[in-house]
Design a protein around this motif. Structure first.
Motif, PDB file in Angstrom:
ATOM      1  N   ILE A 170       1.773  -9.478 -14.330  1.00  0.00           N
ATOM      2  CA  ILE A 170       0.629 -10.039 -13.616  1.00  0.00           C
ATOM      3  C   ILE A 170      -0.513  -9.029 -13.684  1.00  0.00           C
ATOM      4  O   ILE A 170      -0.417  -7.926 -13.158  1.00  0.00           O
ATOM      5  N   GLY A 171      -1.590  -9.406 -14.341  1.00  0.00           N
ATOM      6  CA  GLY A 171      -2.770  -8.553 -14.391  1.00  0.00           C
ATOM      7  C   GLY A 171      -2.730  -7.512 -15.485  1.00  0.00           C
ATOM      8  O   GLY A 171      -1.940  -7.587 -16.433  1.00  0.00           O
ATOM      9  N   TYR A 172      -3.582  -6.532 -15.335  1.00  0.00           N
ATOM     10  CA  TYR A 172      -3.812  -5.512 -16.352  1.00  0.00           C
ATOM     11  C   TYR A 172      -3.622  -4.127 -15.740  1.00  0.00           C
ATOM     12  O   TYR A 172      -3.868  -3.906 -14.558  1.00  0.00           O
ATOM     13  N   ARG A 173      -3.241  -3.197 -16.584  1.00  0.00           N
ATOM     14  CA  ARG A 173      -3.020  -1.831 -16.111  1.00  0.00           C
ATOM     15  C   ARG A 173      -4.318  -1.073 -15.882  1.00  0.00           C
ATOM     16  O   ARG A 173      -4.369  -0.147 -15.084  1.00  0.00           O
ATOM     17  N   HIS A 174      -5.375  -1.447 -16.618  1.00  0.00           N
ATOM     18  CA  HIS A 174      -6.606  -0.652 -16.544  1.00  0.00           C
ATOM     19  C   HIS A 174      -7.830  -1.555 -16.649  1.00  0.00           C
ATOM     20  O   HIS A 174      -8.055  -2.205 -17.672  1.00  0.00           O
ATOM     21  N   LEU A 175      -8.591  -1.637 -15.574  1.00  0.00           N
ATOM     22  CA  LEU A 175      -9.901  -2.290 -15.539  1.00  0.00           C
ATOM     23  C   LEU A 175      -9.857  -3.757 -15.936  1.00  0.00           C
ATOM     24  O   LEU A 175     -10.719  -4.240 -16.683  1.00  0.00           O
ATOM     25  N   GLY A 176      -8.870  -4.475 -15.427  1.00  0.00           N
ATOM     26  CA  GLY A 176      -8.830  -5.910 -15.612  1.00  0.00           C
ATOM     27  C   GLY A 176      -9.242  -6.630 -14.338  1.00  0.00           C
ATOM     28  O   GLY A 176      -9.280  -6.036 -13.254  1.00  0.00           O
ATOM     29  N   ASP A 177      -9.547  -7.934 -14.455  1.00  0.00           N
ATOM     30  CA  ASP A 177      -9.974  -8.667 -13.268  1.00  0.00           C
ATOM     31  C   ASP A 177      -8.810  -8.916 -12.310  1.00  0.00           C
ATOM     32  O   ASP A 177      -8.994  -8.940 -11.091  1.00  0.00           O
ATOM     33  N   ILE A 178      -7.608  -9.136 -12.834  1.00  0.00           N
ATOM     34  CA  ILE A 178      -6.405  -9.141 -11.996  1.00  0.00           C
ATOM     35  C   ILE A 178      -5.853  -7.727 -12.020  1.00  0.00           C
ATOM     36  O   ILE A 178      -5.519  -7.195 -13.080  1.00  0.00           O
ATOM     37  N   ASP A 179      -5.766  -7.105 -10.855  1.00  0.00           N
ATOM     38  CA  ASP A 179      -5.494  -5.666 -10.803  1.00  0.00           C
ATOM     39  C   ASP A 179      -4.026  -5.377 -10.498  1.00  0.00           C
ATOM     40  O   ASP A 179      -3.226  -6.282 -10.259  1.00  0.00           O
ATOM     41  N   LEU A 180      -3.704  -4.100 -10.480  1.00  0.00           N
ATOM     42  CA  LEU A 180      -2.352  -3.649 -10.178  1.00  0.00           C
ATOM     43  C   LEU A 180      -2.049  -3.805  -8.687  1.00  0.00           C
ATOM     44  O   LEU A 180      -2.954  -3.930  -7.860  1.00  0.00           O
ATOM     45  N   LEU A 181      -0.756  -3.737  -8.359  1.00  0.00           N
ATOM     46  CA  LEU A 181      -0.381  -3.693  -6.957  1.00  0.00           C
ATOM     47  C   LEU A 181      -0.809  -2.381  -6.321  1.00  0.00           C
ATOM     48  O   LEU A 181      -1.128  -2.324  -5.137  1.00  0.00           O
ATOM     49  N   ASP A 182      -0.812  -1.318  -7.105  1.00  0.00           N
ATOM     50  CA  ASP A 182      -1.219  -0.023  -6.569  1.00  0.00           C
ATOM     51  C   ASP A 182      -1.636   0.888  -7.711  1.00  0.00           C
ATOM     52  O   ASP A 182      -0.886   1.077  -8.668  1.00  0.00           O
ATOM     53  N   HIS A 183      -2.849   1.423  -7.608  1.00  0.00           N
ATOM     54  CA  HIS A 183      -3.331   2.387  -8.595  1.00  0.00           C
ATOM     55  C   HIS A 183      -2.885   3.801  -8.268  1.00  0.00           C
ATOM     56  O   HIS A 183      -3.060   4.699  -9.081  1.00  0.00           O
ATOM     57  N   GLY A 184      -2.353   3.997  -7.062  1.00  0.00           N
ATOM     58  CA  GLY A 184      -2.082   5.348  -6.621  1.00  0.00           C
ATOM     59  C   GLY A 184      -3.346   5.999  -6.102  1.00  0.00           C
ATOM     60  O   GLY A 184      -4.457   5.459  -6.219  1.00  0.00           O
ATOM     61  N   SER A 185      -3.201   7.184  -5.499  1.00  0.00           N
ATOM     62  CA  SER A 185      -4.358   7.916  -5.000  1.00  0.00           C
ATOM     63  C   SER A 185      -3.977   9.373  -4.867  1.00  0.00           C
ATOM     64  O   SER A 185      -2.800   9.713  -4.731  1.00  0.00           O
ATOM     65  N   ASP A 186      -4.994  10.238  -4.909  1.00  0.00           N
ATOM     66  CA  ASP A 186      -4.726  11.661  -4.733  1.00  0.00           C
ATOM     67  C   ASP A 186      -5.226  12.154  -3.375  1.00  0.00           C
ATOM     68  O   ASP A 186      -5.374  13.349  -3.148  1.00  0.00           O
ATOM     69  N   ALA A 187      -5.511  11.211  -2.493  1.00  0.00           N
ATOM     70  CA  ALA A 187      -5.870  11.509  -1.104  1.00  0.00           C
ATOM     71  C   ALA A 187      -5.455  10.301  -0.273  1.00  0.00           C
ATOM     72  O   ALA A 187      -5.270   9.205  -0.807  1.00  0.00           O
ATOM     73  N   PRO A 188      -5.301  10.454   1.044  1.00  0.00           N
ATOM     74  CA  PRO A 188      -4.954   9.295   1.877  1.00  0.00           C
ATOM     75  C   PRO A 188      -5.983   8.175   1.712  1.00  0.00           C
ATOM     76  O   PRO A 188      -7.192   8.410   1.767  1.00  0.00           O
ATOM     77  N   LEU A 189      -5.493   6.971   1.504  1.00  0.00           N
ATOM     78  CA  LEU A 189      -6.372   5.834   1.275  1.00  0.00           C
ATOM     79  C   LEU A 189      -6.803   5.173   2.583  1.00  0.00           C
ATOM     80  O   LEU A 189      -7.866   4.562   2.658  1.00  0.00           O
ATOM     81  N   CYS A 190      -5.986   5.318   3.602  1.00  0.00           N
ATOM     82  CA  CYS A 190      -6.275   4.657   4.885  1.00  0.00           C
ATOM     83  C   CYS A 190      -5.537   5.441   5.968  1.00  0.00           C
ATOM     84  O   CYS A 190      -4.421   5.097   6.336  1.00  0.00           O
ATOM     85  N   ASN A 191      -6.160   6.497   6.472  1.00  0.00           N
ATOM     86  CA  ASN A 191      -5.472   7.458   7.332  1.00  0.00           C
ATOM     87  C   ASN A 191      -4.850   6.805   8.565  1.00  0.00           C
ATOM     88  O   ASN A 191      -5.515   6.081   9.301  1.00  0.00           O
ATOM     89  N   GLY A 192      -3.538   7.076   8.763  1.00  0.00           N
ATOM     90  CA  GLY A 192      -2.851   6.641   9.963  1.00  0.00           C
ATOM     91  C   GLY A 192      -2.618   5.149  10.079  1.00  0.00           C
ATOM     92  O   GLY A 192      -2.251   4.656  11.138  1.00  0.00           O
ATOM     93  N   ARG A 193      -2.817   4.422   8.974  1.00  0.00           N
ATOM     94  CA  ARG A 193      -2.707   2.964   9.010  1.00  0.00           C
ATOM     95  C   ARG A 193      -2.056   2.463   7.728  1.00  0.00           C
ATOM     96  O   ARG A 193      -1.999   3.169   6.724  1.00  0.00           O
ATOM     97  N   PHE A 194      -1.633   1.217   7.769  1.00  0.00           N
ATOM     98  CA  PHE A 194      -1.166   0.554   6.559  1.00  0.00           C
ATOM     99  C   PHE A 194      -2.355  -0.088   5.856  1.00  0.00           C
ATOM    100  O   PHE A 194      -3.400  -0.352   6.459  1.00  0.00           O
ATOM    101  N   PHE A 195      -2.179  -0.333   4.567  1.00  0.00           N
ATOM    102  CA  PHE A 195      -3.127  -1.186   3.860  1.00  0.00           C
ATOM    103  C   PHE A 195      -2.340  -2.202   3.053  1.00  0.00           C
ATOM    104  O   PHE A 195      -1.175  -1.985   2.688  1.00  0.00           O
ATOM    105  N   TYR A 196      -2.975  -3.335   2.814  1.00  0.00           N
ATOM    106  CA  TYR A 196      -2.341  -4.473   2.161  1.00  0.00           C
ATOM    107  C   TYR A 196      -3.105  -4.774   0.877  1.00  0.00           C
ATOM    108  O   TYR A 196      -4.331  -4.916   0.891  1.00  0.00           O
ATOM    109  N   ASN A 197      -2.363  -4.876  -0.216  1.00  0.00           N
ATOM    110  CA  ASN A 197      -2.982  -5.146  -1.514  1.00  0.00           C
ATOM    111  C   ASN A 197      -2.539  -6.526  -1.989  1.00  0.00           C
ATOM    112  O   ASN A 197      -1.339  -6.781  -2.113  1.00  0.00           O
TER     113      ASN A 197
END
Length: 780
Positions: A111-138
């Protein structure tokens, strides 16, 4: 002939139940819960169960025993609605840090593309907290063709290592997975694009009153001076001719009081020596005027940096210009020849994408300014050269490369590189690549005289003492507009250490995969400039206010510390003006201006880029309604919704109205990149769940060369978008001349338009004029 307009919509495919608290939940799976996993026939390969955020269980995927680019996977079954469109959402913990990727598969297809597609990944990962102290939904949409008539699907979540988008081969591009992914807490299938977490689910809270950063401090300025001056001293003492990057730094340092090159005749000698050596190399290989390996992106810079060095010290060259050098009667003739060659080749080889256009056109202008400063008869008129700068920053239509028959006009006669509101135009809204303040400030600098400061007695009337010399007024005004437009895309967050900060919005950016965006206030720190560059150059009240907000949060010195970690010459050159810029900003009176997302409610919309930014009480919503539609209209929007208890990232279906052409685009079987022939091929058989989908192509303007499959600024852009997301109903009229209707939903007793602040009853029809947007929410 009367135009016929087509309503290409997905009203049957999307739930326009406005402000509903029900997301149409079909099924849910709690990872790490044995009973839930058993009900969904879960099997795993290289995964482990963990106790994660707020004590909830989760699974994370692990590297293989012998690590390679792919890692563990989860396989499971979930119910789907056989008639409605379905969405798949994952729950992830915002404090987790991992650069690994999570990819969804349905019935064995990606489902979707690995890099710069209109349908995106479930998670690109991050090198810093994406949403401090909370959950996020993709959230990502499931292809309708895969769910129609079915009640259950076999799904997989697979993991890979991080991706470096600029890799020229597979090994450079796709990195080995060596660490676990972030935890995967739950998965859901639902029929409304805006996922609503179950009321029983634990949620966190946005950190209250985060602390102000305490360190580092002004000692960073000393470190900058030490580094810059150490490099300048080496360049002054060099026994070898300097390359373009080096000589440009030295020529700029000649006008910088805090350096040993300030008004130092040795700096002028080094410029002469360097340009003589450059001319000798150019004689051996004239293509050097097109592309010098000593510069970044050589065919964008040409000889522009050396040319600017000459311009900066031209007043001190004197009789040296009339001296003969090998291959030419005079130094003036030699240098003029190679700068003309660089100027004229690049005039015939311009680029469309905004940042590239700016860099090329800046160096065209620099080359001509050098010729004008040493050999005026061979310089092209200043007004003709300003045209290139004006085109690159959206003051005049961009006409493309010069040909023997005139400008090429590859995108017609009316295409502007920037929107009327000051955002860059590539295709749609871009985050980092749209952060062009450093380049536009350099463009402004190129129109100013070399001396950066003047005595109060000689300042132009109305200018405050200590202000920078004025350059082209139109460019300065455009620079200030760009700074104000970009300021909307900074939102309150925490820095990597948990201190109060503002970050760049990247989730809804066409060319962005780096989440969260870096800490940024006015201008981002780059190789080529500091966070104070634009503010100090313009002294515009808004930019000064943003800079003062950064200083009040004590983030300036931390950003400076990060810049110092970049060790290359380009980064050193970008730090040259920082001490003076800092003193300039410190000397300014307090500004009442602050970044918009740290203030009161507002709506910003840019219909040319198809993007909207909303601050509504304690919520922030960014949405790109024109989302990565490179080849045809895709009926998809990208949303980043920040709330106190959690955040949402989603690709959701929307309605689109446009004038249809007779052409369609068929999605290829690409699983990697969503452009560029699909990018690198993976060493295993992979197939796309989207392959074969036909997208309608919007009408291409007359006179524009186009064939299906061409990446185009016209092929995927609709004239009117309607996006229903949670309590928000957004109508955006992107057309230049037409009016469209937006109707207040009947299930909403009364609605409030956040743009006009007007209330209206259910069934009210709003007439949206060209280039306007309405954002409706239920009225209280």
């Amino acid at each position: 002939m009367k135009n016929i307009f087509y309503l290409i919509c997905t009203a049957l495919l999307m739930n326009l139940a406005y402000a509903a608290e029900d997301c149409g939940l079909v099924d849910s799976l709690a990872f790490g819960d044995a009973q839930s996993e058993q009900r969904h026939a879960l099997s795993s390969d290289h995964s482990e169960t963990i106790k994660g955020g707020l004590g909830d269980p989760a699974r994370r995927l692990l590297p293989l025993d012998k690590p390679e680019w792919q890692g563990g996977r989860l396989s499971f079954e979930m119910k789907v609605d056989p008639e409605k469109p379905n969405y798949f959402t994952v729950r992830l913990w915002g404090d987790d840090i991992s650069q690994n990727k999570l990819i969804l598969y349905c019935e064995g297809k990606q489902i979707g593309y690995r890099h710069l597609g209109d349908i995106d990944l479930l998670d690109h990962g991050s090198d810093a907290p994406l949403c401090n102290g909370r959950f996020f939904y993709n959230t990502t949409p499931l292809p309708l063709e895969m769910t129609r008539g079915k009640t259950q699907l076999k799904l997989e979540i697979r993991s890979t290592g991080r991706i470096w988008g600029y890799g020229t081969n597979f090994e450079q591009y796709q990195k080995t997975m060596t660490e676990p992914t972030r935890g995967i807490y739950a998965a859901y299938v639902h029929t409304n694009g805006c996922f609503v977490p179950p009321a029983t689910e634990k949620q966190g809270a946005a950190p209250a009153d985060p602390p102000i950063r305490r360190e580092p401090g002004p000692e960073m300025l000393d470190a900058v001076k030490k580094r810059v001056n150490g490099e300048v001293e080496k360049l002054l003492a060099s026994k070898r001719p300097l390359n373009q990057m080096q000589v440009h730094l030295l020529a700029r340092a000649y006008h910088t009081k805090s350096t040993p090159a300030f008004q130092n005749p040795k700096a002028v000698e080094r410029v002469i020596e360097a340009c003589d050596a450059l001319y000798a190399a150019y004689r051996k290989d004239p293509k050097l005027a097109q592309s010098d390996p000593a510069t970044p992106n050589p065919d964008w810079f040409g000889l522009g940096l050396a040319a600017d060095a000459v311009r900066l010290v031209a007043a001190k060259l004197g009789a040296a210009l009339d001296q003969p050098i090998e291959g030419a009667a005079t130094r003036k003739a030699a240098w003029s020849e190679m700068f003309q060659a660089s100027r004229d080749w690049h005039r015939r080889h311009r680029r469309l994408y905004t940042n590239q256009s700016m860099i090329i056109d800046l160096n065209i202008y620099r080359a001509n300014r050098a010729v004008a400063s040493i050999d005026p008869p061979h310089a092209l008129p200043e007004r003709d050269m300003l045209r290139y700068l004006y085109e690159s920053i959206g003051l005049q239509p961009w006409l493309g490369s010069e040909t023997d028959k005139g400008p090429e006009k590859p995108v017609g006669e009316n295409y502007l590189q920037l929107t009327a509101k000051g955002l860059t135009r590539e295709l749609g809204f871009v985050g980092y690549y749209g952060e062009v303040l450093d380049w536009v400030t350099q463009i402004y600098d190129a129109t100013r005289e070399p001396a950066q400061r003047v005595a109060p007695a000689s300042l132009p009337a109305g200018t405050e003492a200590g202000a920078t010399l004025l350059g082209d007024a139109a460019i300065k005004a455009q620079l200030e507009k760009i700074a104000r437009a970009r300021a909307v895309f900074r939102y309150p967050a925490l820095d990597d250490e948990g201190n109060r900060a503002m970050r760049i919005e990247t989730v809804v950016g066409w060319r962005d995969v780096h989440f969260p965006g870096d800490v940024c206030y006015g201008e981002r720190a780059t190789w080529d400039a500091s966070t104070l560059y634009t503010a100090a150059a313009t002294l515009d009240a808004d930019s000064v206010g943003y800079a003062q907000q950064m200083l009040a949060d004590n983030q300036f010195f931390a950003l400076l510390r990060n810049q110092l970690k970049e060790t290359g010459l380009r980064s050193t050159a970008g730090m040259l003006g920082i001490p003076e810029q800092y003193e300039t900003i410190r000397a300014q009176p307090p500004s009442a201006k602050k970044l918009p997302m740290s203030g009161s409610d507002f709506v910003f919309s840019d219909e040319e880029d198809g993007v909207v930014a909303i601050k509504n009480a304690d919520e922030i919503l960014y949405a790109s309604l024109y989302w990565r539609a490179r080849y045809g209209v895709n009926f998809l929007a990208r949303v980043h919704h920040l709330l106190p208890a959690f955040s949402r990232i989603a690709v959701v279906r929307e309605e689109a109205v446009f004038e249809k052409s007779a052409q369609t685009y068929t999605r290829p079987d690409w699983t990697n990149m969503g452009f560029g022939n699909g990018g690198h091929r993976y060493p295993m058989e992979l197939h796309s769940a989207l392959a074969g989908e036909k997208l309608p192509i919007a009408k291409i303007p007359d006179g524009i060369r186009f064939k299906p499959g061409d990446e185009s600024v016209f092929a995927g852009k609709a004239e009117f978008y309607t996006l229903a997301y949670g309590k928000y109903l957004i109508g955006m009229n992107c057309s230049k001349e037409k009016t469209f209707d937006l109707t207040v939903p009947k299930d909403c007793a009364k609605a409030l338009d956040l743009v006009t602040r007007k209330e209206m009853a259910a069934g009210t029809v709003l007439k949206l004029a060209p280039q306007t947007t309405a954002v409706l929410v239920p009225a209280k």
